[in-house]
Design an enzyme around this catalytic site. Structure first.
Site, PDB file in Angstrom:
ATOM      1  N   SER A 135       0.860  -1.179   0.000  1.00  0.00           N
ATOM      2  CA  SER A 135       0.000   0.000   0.000  1.00  0.00           C
ATOM      3  C   SER A 135       0.897   1.231   0.000  1.00  0.00           C
ATOM      4  O   SER A 135       1.717   1.402   0.901  1.00  0.00           O
ATOM      5  CB  SER A 135      -0.876  -0.039   1.260  1.00  0.00           C
ATOM      6  OG  SER A 135      -1.573   1.177   1.412  1.00  0.00           O
ATOM      7  N   LYS A 161      -1.297  -1.047  -4.312  1.00  0.00           N
ATOM      8  CA  LYS A 161      -2.438  -0.233  -3.884  1.00  0.00           C
ATOM      9  C   LYS A 161      -1.965   1.206  -3.762  1.00  0.00           C
ATOM     10  O   LYS A 161      -0.961   1.484  -3.115  1.00  0.00           O
ATOM     11  CB  LYS A 161      -2.962  -0.759  -2.544  1.00  0.00           C
ATOM     12  CG  LYS A 161      -3.930   0.161  -1.803  1.00  0.00           C
ATOM     13  CD  LYS A 161      -4.641  -0.611  -0.705  1.00  0.00           C
ATOM     14  CE  LYS A 161      -4.734   0.173   0.584  1.00  0.00           C
ATOM     15  NZ  LYS A 161      -5.392  -0.606   1.649  1.00  0.00           N
ATOM     16  N   LYS A 163      -3.010   5.078  -2.683  1.00  0.00           N
ATOM     17  CA  LYS A 163      -3.957   5.915  -1.944  1.00  0.00           C
ATOM     18  C   LYS A 163      -4.407   7.055  -2.838  1.00  0.00           C
ATOM     19  O   LYS A 163      -3.574   7.654  -3.543  1.00  0.00           O
ATOM     20  CB  LYS A 163      -3.274   6.484  -0.688  1.00  0.00           C
ATOM     21  CG  LYS A 163      -2.913   5.432   0.344  1.00  0.00           C
ATOM     22  CD  LYS A 163      -4.156   4.935   1.074  1.00  0.00           C
ATOM     23  CE  LYS A 163      -3.771   3.991   2.200  1.00  0.00           C
ATOM     24  NZ  LYS A 163      -4.967   3.513   2.933  1.00  0.00           N
ATOM     25  N   ASP A 188      -7.284   3.168  -2.900  1.00  0.00           N
ATOM     26  CA  ASP A 188      -7.939   3.284  -1.588  1.00  0.00           C
ATOM     27  C   ASP A 188      -8.165   4.758  -1.270  1.00  0.00           C
ATOM     28  O   ASP A 188      -7.208   5.526  -1.170  1.00  0.00           O
ATOM     29  CB  ASP A 188      -7.048   2.632  -0.515  1.00  0.00           C
ATOM     30  CG  ASP A 188      -7.705   2.609   0.868  1.00  0.00           C
ATOM     31  OD1 ASP A 188      -8.836   3.118   1.024  1.00  0.00           O
ATOM     32  OD2 ASP A 188      -7.066   2.070   1.798  1.00  0.00           O
ATOM     33  N   GLU A 213     -11.286   0.927  -2.882  1.00  0.00           N
ATOM     34  CA  GLU A 213     -11.494   0.689  -1.456  1.00  0.00           C
ATOM     35  C   GLU A 213     -12.066   1.923  -0.777  1.00  0.00           C
ATOM     36  O   GLU A 213     -11.537   3.026  -0.939  1.00  0.00           O
ATOM     37  CB  GLU A 213     -10.133   0.304  -0.836  1.00  0.00           C
ATOM     38  CG  GLU A 213     -10.195  -0.116   0.623  1.00  0.00           C
ATOM     39  CD  GLU A 213      -8.833  -0.636   1.122  1.00  0.00           C
ATOM     40  OE1 GLU A 213      -8.029  -1.134   0.308  1.00  0.00           O
ATOM     41  OE2 GLU A 213      -8.577  -0.512   2.333  1.00  0.00           O
ATOM     42  N   ASP A 238     -13.625  -1.147   3.809  1.00  0.00           N
ATOM     43  CA  ASP A 238     -12.616  -1.248   4.869  1.00  0.00           C
ATOM     44  C   ASP A 238     -13.245  -0.646   6.134  1.00  0.00           C
ATOM     45  O   ASP A 238     -13.890  -1.361   6.924  1.00  0.00           O
ATOM     46  CB  ASP A 238     -11.338  -0.513   4.409  1.00  0.00           C
ATOM     47  CG  ASP A 238     -10.267  -0.389   5.486  1.00  0.00           C
ATOM     48  OD1 ASP A 238     -10.482  -0.823   6.627  1.00  0.00           O
ATOM     49  OD2 ASP A 238      -9.176   0.157   5.200  1.00  0.00           O
ATOM     50  N   LYS A 262      -9.612  -6.568   8.473  1.00  0.00           N
ATOM     51  CA  LYS A 262      -8.504  -6.248   9.375  1.00  0.00           C
ATOM     52  C   LYS A 262      -8.928  -6.753  10.738  1.00  0.00           C
ATOM     53  O   LYS A 262      -9.867  -6.184  11.333  1.00  0.00           O
ATOM     54  CB  LYS A 262      -8.265  -4.737   9.447  1.00  0.00           C
ATOM     55  CG  LYS A 262      -7.827  -4.118   8.135  1.00  0.00           C
ATOM     56  CD  LYS A 262      -7.615  -2.617   8.251  1.00  0.00           C
ATOM     57  CE  LYS A 262      -7.204  -2.047   6.895  1.00  0.00           C
ATOM     58  NZ  LYS A 262      -7.066  -0.570   6.923  1.00  0.00           N
ATOM     59  N   GLY A 290      -4.158  -4.101   6.459  1.00  0.00           N
ATOM     60  CA  GLY A 290      -3.172  -3.852   7.499  1.00  0.00           C
ATOM     61  C   GLY A 290      -3.357  -2.475   8.096  1.00  0.00           C
ATOM     62  O   GLY A 290      -4.000  -1.597   7.498  1.00  0.00           O
TER      63      GLY A 290
HETATM   64  O1  OSB Z   1      -6.911   2.200   4.755  1.00  0.00           O
HETATM   65  O2  OSB Z   1      -5.961   0.347   4.484  1.00  0.00           O
HETATM   66  C1  OSB Z   1      -5.981   1.459   4.987  1.00  0.00           C
HETATM   67  C2  OSB Z   1      -2.728   2.106   6.913  1.00  0.00           C
HETATM   68  C3  OSB Z   1      -3.214   2.781   8.015  1.00  0.00           C
HETATM   69  C4  OSB Z   1      -4.567   3.065   8.081  1.00  0.00           C
HETATM   70  C5  OSB Z   1      -5.430   2.639   7.068  1.00  0.00           C
HETATM   71  C6  OSB Z   1      -4.941   1.937   5.976  1.00  0.00           C
HETATM   72  C7  OSB Z   1      -3.570   1.693   5.889  1.00  0.00           C
HETATM   73  C8  OSB Z   1      -2.933   1.042   4.756  1.00  0.00           C
HETATM   74  C9  OSB Z   1      -1.593   0.395   4.993  1.00  0.00           C
HETATM   75  O3  OSB Z   1      -3.368   1.075   3.630  1.00  0.00           O
HETATM   76  C10 OSB Z   1      -1.663  -1.062   5.079  1.00  0.00           C
HETATM   77  C11 OSB Z   1      -0.404  -1.678   5.655  1.00  0.00           C
HETATM   78  O4  OSB Z   1       0.567  -1.812   4.902  1.00  0.00           O
HETATM   79  O5  OSB Z   1      -0.400  -2.006   6.859  1.00  0.00           O
HETATM   80 MG    MG Z   2      -8.218   1.116   3.516  1.00  0.00          MG
END
Ligand code: OSB
Ligand code: MG
Length: 369
Positions: A135, A161, A163, A188, A213, A238, A262, A290
């Protein structure tokens, strides 16, 4: 087992690089780690809470308080047969899934150690290794993002992924697709859009994304259902899925085609497994998300991701994607084929290095005092 003692650690750990999402940029992460002692053994769990209620309403302070004043008193001195019984024990405490999940994970670790098996095999995991992705946060420029993607692809990460947020979305995805026409790609939004953005969200269908996402509000299901009817790209929820009940509602409303599970966000491994089973019955694919966990939370997430319906790559990257040095040994490493091994040792299958945990600790408490 009878829980004899519980310790809480409020820790601060520095990411190798800042991580930016639609709700902000983070570099030093704070979390609550718990150690639960029973029968001469210790189990560990992680609550990946943050100082402020941005991703979730829970914070370091609410987690500390709810564990100390509500949950740990329920655990201490109680005879516990199975970790799967904890959600019922904790049910009178409303909400606060991450506070519950940290304690539940520690008891799962203990139960697996007592049985002499790995956490993955105790919960029914069937895979020895799982496919993982990475991500990537919002960068200062599209060029910087393309460079990051190139670096992670060279390491073996196959699913990327990205953002997104208003102003860093279709333009960026178009540039990524121009450079990489075929990579498994997803976006995401962390709730950065509303239905007023329908034209923009529909335009994302052109990028052949695996999924988009959490485009809309963190607590919304209805608007996501409306949006899903307009999109070809599957929506993955999520933030909206905070319990088995919410997952059931989301599926009934057709608010998504995919769920990101998660374990800390849904209240723990027991709830994560129940959501997995529900989605499996309904032919809805799931994957393991995560929350920038240390090796303690990562080990538990990998065990969950070994369940059979985790059919899409998870946000379960290697320790060196996050940390100079993880607080567990051995660190998690990426296999060249873009997978990660599910720990095989008993319990979490990794050793928590006490000196590293204590060096990261800002505040600790032990119960009974
Ligand atoms: O939205 O998935 C998410 C990290 C912190 C808070 C929200 C998210 C995320 C990630 C990172 O996308 C996922 C990871 O590598 O742990
Ligand atoms: Mg997310």
């Amino acid at each position: 087992m009878r829980v004899e003692r519980v310790e809480q650690f409020h820790i601060a750990v520095r990411l190798k690089q800042p991580f930016e999402t639609s709700f902000g940029r983070e570099e030093v992460l704070e979390k609550v780690i718990v150690a639960v002692y029973a029968e001469g053994l210790v189990g560990y769990g992680e609550s990946p809470v943050e100082p402020l209620p941005l991703y979730s309403y829970e914070t370091v302070e609410t987690c500390w308080h709810v564990q100390r004043d509500a949950l740990i008193p329920l655990l201490l001195g109680t005879e516990i047969e199975h970790a799967r019984d904890l959600p019922a024990l904790f049910a009178r405490v409303r909400g606060h899934p991450m506070a519950k999940a940290g304690l539940e994970a520690a008891v799962w670790d203990l139960e697996a150690q007592m049985a002499g098996v790995s956490l993955a095999s105790l919960i029914g995991g069937t895979r020895a290794r799982v496919e993982v992705g990475v991500s990537i946060g919002i960068q200062d420029s599209v060029e910087a993002l393309l460079e990051r993607i190139a670096g992670y692809r060279a390491q073996g990460y196959r699913r990327i992924k990205v953002k997104i947020k208003p102003g860093w979305d279709a333009n960026v995805l178009a540039a990524v697709r121009a450079r990489y026409p075929d990579i498994p790609l997803m976006a995401d939004a962390n709730s950065a859009y509303t239905l007023d953005d329908l034209p923009l969200l529909k335009s994302l269908d052109a990028f052949d994304l695996l999924m988009v996402e959490q485009p809309l509000a963190y607590d919304d299901l209805l608007d996501h259902a409306t949006l899903q009817r307009e999109l070809l790209t599957p929506i993955c929820l999520d933030e909206s899925i905070t319990s088995l009940r919410r997952a059931r509602e989301a599926l009934a409303l057709h608010a998504c085609g995919i769920i990101n599970i998660k374990p800390p966000r849904v209240g723990g491994i027991t709830a994560a497994r129940a959501i997995h089973d529900l989605c499996d019955e309904r032919n809805v694919p799931v994957w393991c998300g995560g929350l920038l966990e240390t090796g303690i939370g990562r080990a538990a997430n990998l065990a969950v991701a070994a369940l059979p319906n985790f059919v899409l790559p998870g946000d379960l990257s290697a320790s060196d994607r996050y940390w100079e040095q993880d607080i567990v040994e051995p660190p998690f490493v990426l296999n060249p084929d873009g997978t990660m091994d599910v720990p095989k040792g008993v319990g979490l299958g990794v050793i928590v290095v006490r000196e590293r945990l204590e060096a990261a600790t800002l505040r600790r408490a032990s119960y009974p005092a």
